[in-house]
Design an enzyme around this catalytic site. Structure first.
Site, short mmCIF file in Angstrom:
data_model
loop_
_atom_site.label_atom_id
_atom_site.label_comp_id
_atom_site.label_asym_id
_atom_site.label_seq_id
_atom_site.Cartn_x
_atom_site.Cartn_y
_atom_site.Cartn_z
N HIS A 1 -3.22 7.16 3.20
CA HIS A 1 -3.34 5.94 2.25
C HIS A 1 -5.22 5.53 3.09
CE1 HIS A 1 -4.21 2.03 1.72
NE2 HIS A 1 -3.52 1.47 2.59
N CYS B 1 0.73 -1.49 0.12
CA CYS B 1 0.14 -0.16 -0.13
C CYS B 1 0.76 0.96 -0.53
CB CYS B 1 -1.27 -0.08 1.20
SG CYS B 1 -1.76 -1.57 1.46
N ASN C 1 -9.61 0.14 0.43
CA ASN C 1 -9.27 0.42 0.62
C ASN C 1 -8.49 -0.73 -0.96
OD1 ASN C 1 -6.09 0.02 0.53
ND2 ASN C 1 -6.40 -1.28 2.86
#
Ligand code: UT7
Length: 319
Positions: free
Chosen positions: A246, A113, A276
């Site tokens: 993020h 990520c 996500n």
């Protein structure tokens, strides 16, 4: 040529939108649980034939159009992904072929990520050194392929998508500072610990996570790396126009903003609609806020990644 400046952004989301209610018919969960624990309302899921390079291609076309730059003028292509089309060649090479950007170097970055922030940092070094002038950095993921759809603790959290930026050498301020970190000793709290060996998948090919451990570490390192990056420019959190951490969980975004003393209305939030999307989450959120007019030229935007590895990093960008 002093700076690497973002001169175009783009993004792409698969058309298939899956609601929390749909997931609650598949696993023992509820819209109420998912919303209250994560802020997620829905996610986009790629068609079976759609790959990361397909998503990256669509996002890249938008970014190149916004930048007014032809794919053939690119000096370098970097794709951040943990869900590549193949073991090899890299997704960046496949993207290069789709774009018709012949001969420029192309490679993938694997930092889960944090991958997009890692990619930005690498692109910045090439541009500042004078070696390259135009670099495409993409985050593209099909995490739906590595989810255990029977594990309610993880399958509700992720989605598919891609985001892209074109960076160009410029005298005007652009990427002001970036900082990267990793702590490989924390590999066990977030991993997909499988591999292909002798024609078979060995180990566990699904994403596994200790959610609470990831949550605590993420909130701490997002705060630390934001301050470290701002300090390199002698700036304070109050100097930031927009924070784009993020997009993992709205509670992580809120906690990060609170620790930094940044008002929540200065935080770009897309996790509610995208879930996500790993390496794609930061460039996707950036593109959304550029296109809806919140992020304007001259604004200082702090981008932050955190994820498996463990990896984390931040980049302060003047748009
Ligand atoms: O890119 C970085 C990747 N990941 C992250 O950033 C995720 C970080 N972690 C988180 O966002 C949160 O830890 C989660 C959203 C994953 C979990 O939230 P939590 O508040 O830490 O919940 P928990 O893990 O403590 O679970 C609480 C309860 C458990 O039940 P018991 O043991 O209390 O009976 C879980 O089994 O919630 C249960 N649970 C669920 N219930 C309904 C876990 N997943 C679900 C679900 N639906 N989907």
């Amino acid at each position: 040529m002093k700076y690497a400046r973002i001169v175009g952004t783009g993004s792409y989301l698969p058309v298939n939108v899956v609601s929390n209610d749909e997931l609650s018919r598949r696993v023992d969960t509820s819209d109420e649980w998912i919303r209250s624990r994560t802020g997620i309302r829905q996610r986009h899921i790629a068609e079976p034939a759609q790959t990361s390079s397909d998503l990256a291609y669509q996002a890249s076309l938008q970014a190149l159009a916004a930048a007014g730059i032809a794919a053939t003028d690119l000096d370098l292509i970097i794709v951040a992904t943990s869900t590549p089309d193949f073991i090899f060649p890299s997704t960046a090479c496949l993207l290069q072929a789709k774009l018709g950007a012949k001969r420029c170097p192309a490679f993938d970055v694997q930092a889960v990520c944090s991958g997009f922030v890692y990619g930005l940092d690498i692109a910045d070094k090439y541009i500042r050194s004078g070696m390259y002038r135009r670099v495409l950095v993409v985050g593209a993921e099909v995490f739906s392929r590595i989810l255990d759809w029977n594990d309610r603790g993880t399958c509700v959290l992720f989605g598919d998508g891609a985001g892209a930026v074109v960076l160009a050498a410029d005298d005007k301020p652009g990427l002001l500072a970036s900082v990267l970190h990793a702590d490989g000793s924390q590999f066990g709290i977030l991993s997909t610990p499988g591999q292909v060996c002798g024609g078979k998948v060995t180990g566990d090919p699904f994403l596994r996570m200790d959610g609470q451990a990831v949550f605590k570490l993420a909130v701490r390192v997002l705060d630390e790396v934001a301050r470290e990056t701002l300090a390199l420019c002698n700036l304070q959190p109050a100097d930031v126009d927009w924070l784009i951490p993020h997009q993992a969980n709205v509670r992580i975004l809120d906690a990060t903003a609170k620790r930094l003393g940044i008002a929540t209305d200065k935080v770009i939030v897309t996790v509610d609609r995208h879930a996500n999307t790993s390496a794609a989450s930061v460039p996707l959120a950036l593109d959304v806020a550029v296109r809806d007019g919140r992020i304007k030229p001259g604004h200082k935007v702090l981008l932050e990644g955190v994820g498996g590895g463990f990896t984390w990093g931040a980049a302060l960008v003047e748009m």
